[in-house]
Design a protein around this motif. Sequence first.
Motif, PDB file in Angstrom:
ATOM      1  N   MET A 136       0.825  -1.211   0.000  1.00 25.14           N
ATOM      2  CA  MET A 136       0.000   0.000   0.000  1.00 25.14           C
ATOM      3  C   MET A 136       0.853   1.253   0.000  1.00 25.14           C
ATOM      4  O   MET A 136       0.476   2.275  -0.586  1.00 25.14           O
ATOM      5  CB  MET A 136      -0.943  -0.030   1.213  1.00 25.14           C
ATOM      6  CG  MET A 136      -2.103  -1.022   1.043  1.00 25.14           C
ATOM      7  SD  MET A 136      -3.341  -0.916   2.345  1.00 25.14           S
ATOM      8  CE  MET A 136      -2.429  -1.659   3.707  1.00 25.14           C
ATOM      9  N   LEU A 137       2.040   1.205   0.628  1.00 24.19           N
ATOM     10  CA  LEU A 137       2.949   2.349   0.562  1.00 24.19           C
ATOM     11  C   LEU A 137       3.458   2.582  -0.849  1.00 24.19           C
ATOM     12  O   LEU A 137       3.754   3.718  -1.244  1.00 24.19           O
ATOM     13  CB  LEU A 137       4.133   2.128   1.516  1.00 24.19           C
ATOM     14  CG  LEU A 137       3.823   2.230   3.012  1.00 24.19           C
ATOM     15  CD1 LEU A 137       5.053   1.888   3.837  1.00 24.19           C
ATOM     16  CD2 LEU A 137       3.314   3.628   3.370  1.00 24.19           C
ATOM     17  N   ASP A 138       3.525   1.508  -1.628  1.00 27.72           N
ATOM     18  CA  ASP A 138       3.948   1.628  -3.027  1.00 27.72           C
ATOM     19  C   ASP A 138       2.808   2.024  -3.948  1.00 27.72           C
ATOM     20  O   ASP A 138       3.004   2.117  -5.174  1.00 27.72           O
ATOM     21  CB  ASP A 138       4.544   0.305  -3.512  1.00 27.72           C
ATOM     22  CG  ASP A 138       5.894   0.019  -2.867  1.00 27.72           C
ATOM     23  OD1 ASP A 138       6.542   0.986  -2.406  1.00 27.72           O
ATOM     24  OD2 ASP A 138       6.284  -1.161  -2.808  1.00 27.72           O
ATOM     25  N   GLY A 139       1.620   2.238  -3.383  1.00 28.71           N
ATOM     26  CA  GLY A 139       0.504   2.722  -4.180  1.00 28.71           C
ATOM     27  C   GLY A 139      -0.541   1.686  -4.543  1.00 28.71           C
ATOM     28  O   GLY A 139      -1.477   1.996  -5.294  1.00 28.71           O
ATOM     29  N   ALA A 140      -0.415   0.484  -4.055  1.00 35.94           N
ATOM     30  CA  ALA A 140      -1.407  -0.547  -4.366  1.00 35.94           C
ATOM     31  C   ALA A 140      -2.698  -0.297  -3.594  1.00 35.94           C
ATOM     32  O   ALA A 140      -2.669   0.094  -2.421  1.00 35.94           O
ATOM     33  CB  ALA A 140      -0.856  -1.932  -4.019  1.00 35.94           C
ATOM     34  N   GLY A 141      -3.841  -0.523  -4.249  1.00 38.40           N
ATOM     35  CA  GLY A 141      -5.129  -0.375  -3.588  1.00 38.40           C
ATOM     36  C   GLY A 141      -5.501  -1.615  -2.801  1.00 38.40           C
ATOM     37  O   GLY A 141      -4.824  -2.642  -2.850  1.00 38.40           O
ATOM     38  N   ARG A 142      -6.611  -1.487  -2.088  1.00 39.66           N
ATOM     39  CA  ARG A 142      -7.035  -2.601  -1.237  1.00 39.66           C
ATOM     40  C   ARG A 142      -7.362  -3.854  -2.054  1.00 39.66           C
ATOM     41  O   ARG A 142      -6.994  -4.964  -1.673  1.00 39.66           O
ATOM     42  CB  ARG A 142      -8.251  -2.178  -0.417  1.00 39.66           C
ATOM     43  CG  ARG A 142      -7.940  -1.256   0.743  1.00 39.66           C
ATOM     44  CD  ARG A 142      -7.191  -2.006   1.843  1.00 39.66           C
ATOM     45  NE  ARG A 142      -6.975  -1.172   3.025  1.00 39.66           N
ATOM     46  CZ  ARG A 142      -6.339  -1.585   4.107  1.00 39.66           C
ATOM     47  NH1 ARG A 142      -5.868  -2.828   4.154  1.00 39.66           N
ATOM     48  NH2 ARG A 142      -6.170  -0.782   5.137  1.00 39.66           N
ATOM     49  N   LEU A 143      -8.061  -3.686  -3.163  1.00 40.25           N
ATOM     50  CA  LEU A 143      -8.427  -4.846  -3.963  1.00 40.25           C
ATOM     51  C   LEU A 143      -7.192  -5.535  -4.548  1.00 40.25           C
ATOM     52  O   LEU A 143      -7.115  -6.761  -4.606  1.00 40.25           O
ATOM     53  CB  LEU A 143      -9.388  -4.438  -5.082  1.00 40.25           C
ATOM     54  CG  LEU A 143     -10.813  -4.087  -4.647  1.00 40.25           C
ATOM     55  CD1 LEU A 143     -11.643  -3.662  -5.838  1.00 40.25           C
ATOM     56  CD2 LEU A 143     -11.471  -5.274  -3.943  1.00 40.25           C
ATOM     57  N   ARG A 144      -6.232  -4.717  -4.978  1.00 41.60           N
ATOM     58  CA  ARG A 144      -5.010  -5.316  -5.526  1.00 41.60           C
ATOM     59  C   ARG A 144      -4.240  -6.063  -4.439  1.00 41.60           C
ATOM     60  O   ARG A 144      -3.703  -7.154  -4.672  1.00 41.60           O
ATOM     61  CB  ARG A 144      -4.141  -4.232  -6.139  1.00 41.60           C
ATOM     62  CG  ARG A 144      -2.911  -4.774  -6.857  1.00 41.60           C
ATOM     63  CD  ARG A 144      -2.147  -3.685  -7.552  1.00 41.60           C
ATOM     64  NE  ARG A 144      -0.998  -4.230  -8.271  1.00 41.60           N
ATOM     65  CZ  ARG A 144      -0.127  -3.472  -8.924  1.00 41.60           C
ATOM     66  NH1 ARG A 144      -0.293  -2.142  -8.968  1.00 41.60           N
ATOM     67  NH2 ARG A 144       0.885  -4.038  -9.547  1.00 41.60           N
ATOM     68  N   VAL A 145      -4.205  -5.491  -3.242  1.00 46.02           N
ATOM     69  CA  VAL A 145      -3.540  -6.175  -2.122  1.00 46.02           C
ATOM     70  C   VAL A 145      -4.249  -7.481  -1.799  1.00 46.02           C
ATOM     71  O   VAL A 145      -3.610  -8.517  -1.549  1.00 46.02           O
ATOM     72  CB  VAL A 145      -3.503  -5.248  -0.887  1.00 46.02           C
ATOM     73  CG1 VAL A 145      -3.057  -6.024   0.347  1.00 46.02           C
ATOM     74  CG2 VAL A 145      -2.574  -4.071  -1.143  1.00 46.02           C
ATOM     75  N   LEU A 146      -5.573  -7.435  -1.835  1.00 43.47           N
ATOM     76  CA  LEU A 146      -6.342  -8.638  -1.517  1.00 43.47           C
ATOM     77  C   LEU A 146      -6.052  -9.766  -2.496  1.00 43.47           C
ATOM     78  O   LEU A 146      -5.766 -10.895  -2.091  1.00 43.47           O
ATOM     79  CB  LEU A 146      -7.836  -8.303  -1.507  1.00 43.47           C
ATOM     80  CG  LEU A 146      -8.805  -9.482  -1.410  1.00 43.47           C
ATOM     81  CD1 LEU A 146      -8.590 -10.262  -0.121  1.00 43.47           C
ATOM     82  CD2 LEU A 146     -10.251  -9.002  -1.523  1.00 43.47           C
ATOM     83  N   PHE A 147      -6.125  -9.468  -3.786  1.00 42.99           N
ATOM     84  CA  PHE A 147      -6.032 -10.530  -4.791  1.00 42.99           C
ATOM     85  C   PHE A 147      -4.597 -10.870  -5.177  1.00 42.99           C
ATOM     86  O   PHE A 147      -4.344 -11.971  -5.668  1.00 42.99           O
ATOM     87  CB  PHE A 147      -6.826 -10.137  -6.040  1.00 42.99           C
ATOM     88  CG  PHE A 147      -8.310 -10.118  -5.816  1.00 42.99           C
ATOM     89  CD1 PHE A 147      -9.021 -11.293  -5.649  1.00 42.99           C
ATOM     90  CD2 PHE A 147      -8.999  -8.916  -5.748  1.00 42.99           C
ATOM     91  CE1 PHE A 147     -10.389 -11.273  -5.433  1.00 42.99           C
ATOM     92  CE2 PHE A 147     -10.360  -8.888  -5.540  1.00 42.99           C
ATOM     93  CZ  PHE A 147     -11.065 -10.067  -5.378  1.00 42.99           C
ATOM     94  N   ARG A 148      -3.659  -9.955  -4.964  1.00 42.73           N
ATOM     95  CA  ARG A 148      -2.280 -10.237  -5.362  1.00 42.73           C
ATOM     96  C   ARG A 148      -1.403 -10.694  -4.202  1.00 42.73           C
ATOM     97  O   ARG A 148      -0.380 -11.348  -4.411  1.00 42.73           O
ATOM     98  CB  ARG A 148      -1.660  -8.973  -5.994  1.00 42.73           C
ATOM     99  CG  ARG A 148      -2.330  -8.500  -7.270  1.00 42.73           C
ATOM    100  CD  ARG A 148      -2.137  -9.505  -8.394  1.00 42.73           C
ATOM    101  NE  ARG A 148      -0.738  -9.622  -8.744  1.00 42.73           N
ATOM    102  CZ  ARG A 148      -0.107  -8.832  -9.628  1.00 42.73           C
ATOM    103  NH1 ARG A 148      -0.793  -7.860 -10.235  1.00 42.73           N
ATOM    104  NH2 ARG A 148       1.160  -9.028  -9.907  1.00 42.73           N
ATOM    105  N   ILE A 149      -1.796 -10.357  -2.954  1.00 40.73           N
ATOM    106  CA  ILE A 149      -0.944 -10.686  -1.807  1.00 40.73           C
ATOM    107  C   ILE A 149      -1.678 -11.579  -0.806  1.00 40.73           C
ATOM    108  O   ILE A 149      -1.205 -12.660  -0.456  1.00 40.73           O
ATOM    109  CB  ILE A 149      -0.456  -9.395  -1.116  1.00 40.73           C
ATOM    110  CG1 ILE A 149       0.398  -8.571  -2.089  1.00 40.73           C
ATOM    111  CG2 ILE A 149       0.327  -9.719   0.146  1.00 40.73           C
ATOM    112  CD1 ILE A 149       0.839  -7.242  -1.545  1.00 40.73           C
TER     113      ILE A 149
END
Length: 297
Positions: A192-205
Motif C-alpha cells: 500500500m505504501l507503493d501505491g497498491a489499492g485494497r483490492l489489488r492487495v487482496l487478490f495479489r498478496i
Amino acid sequence: MAARTRRRFSIGRTTAWIYLIGVLFVTVFPFYWILRTALSNNYALLANPSSLLPVGFTWGPFRRVLGLASAEESLAEGGSGASLQLGHYLVNSVVYATLTTALIVFFSLIAAYAFSRLQWRGREFMFGLFLTALMVPGILTLLPNFVLVKELGLLNTFAGMILPYALFSAFNIFFLRQFMLGLPTEIEEAAMLDGAGRLRVLFRITLPMTSGPTITLSILGFISMWNDYFWPLLVTSDESVQPLTLALAVFKQSSPQAQPDWAGLMAATLVAALPMLVLFMIFGRRIVNSIGFSGIK
C-alpha cells in the motif's frame, strides 16, 4: 511392576484398536452394501435379501442407469423400465455446485478481509451478528428464501437455486477471518505504501497466502452443494435444472411395480457419490491440515 505397566498398556492399545476397527466397519460397510446391491438382480434380492455377497451377480443396474439397457432387459432383471438421463443431471449438478461454491468463496473472502484488515465503525458488532447467524438452524431460513425467490420469479432456474447461498456464509467468513488474523501485515502495508489499492492487495498478496483454507472451503462447499437435496426440491420442478440428487428420488418413485428398483437406485447412488469420494481421497489431507492450522485465534 514393570510387567503390570506393560499389561495395562497392552490392554489399552488393544481396546483402542478394537474401537478403531469398529468405527471403520460402521463407516465402510454402508458403501459395501450399496455396491453389493448395485451388482445384484432385483428378483434374486427378494429371494435372498440378507446375503452379504451380490445376489444373481449382474452389471444390469449400471447399464440401465447409464442408459445402455433396453426396457425389456431392465424389466427382466426386476428393474422399473424407467430411464435416467444420468449425463444431463450430472451436468446440472456440476453447474449448480461449481457456480454456488465459486460465489460463496469469493464473497466470503472479501467479507473476511474486511473484518480482519479494515478498520471501520461497528466492525466488531457486525461480526457478532455474523457469529449469531451460525447459531440459527438453516431450516428456519428456507421459507423466507423460498418466498423471496418466488417473488423474484426465479423458480425453476439456476439463479433461484444459487443466489440464497451465494451472498452469505457465516462459517466461511469466520473461518477465513480467523486465518487472516494470523497472517503478517508487513507485506500488505509495504504494497500500500507503493501505491497498491485494497483490492489489488487482496487478490495479489492476501489471496495467495490464504490459498490453503480457500481451497479447503471450496472443496467442502462443492461437496455440500453436490449433496444438496432439500433446497432444490423446494424451488425446482423442471428437469432442465434439477440436480442429480433430485433425479435419484424421481428414479426411485418411477417404478411401476410395488417394489422399487433398489439395484438400479444403488447403482445410480454409487455413480453419483464416486466423484465426491475421489475428490475427498485426493484432497483429504489438505482439508485436515488446513483446518488444524487455521485454528481459533
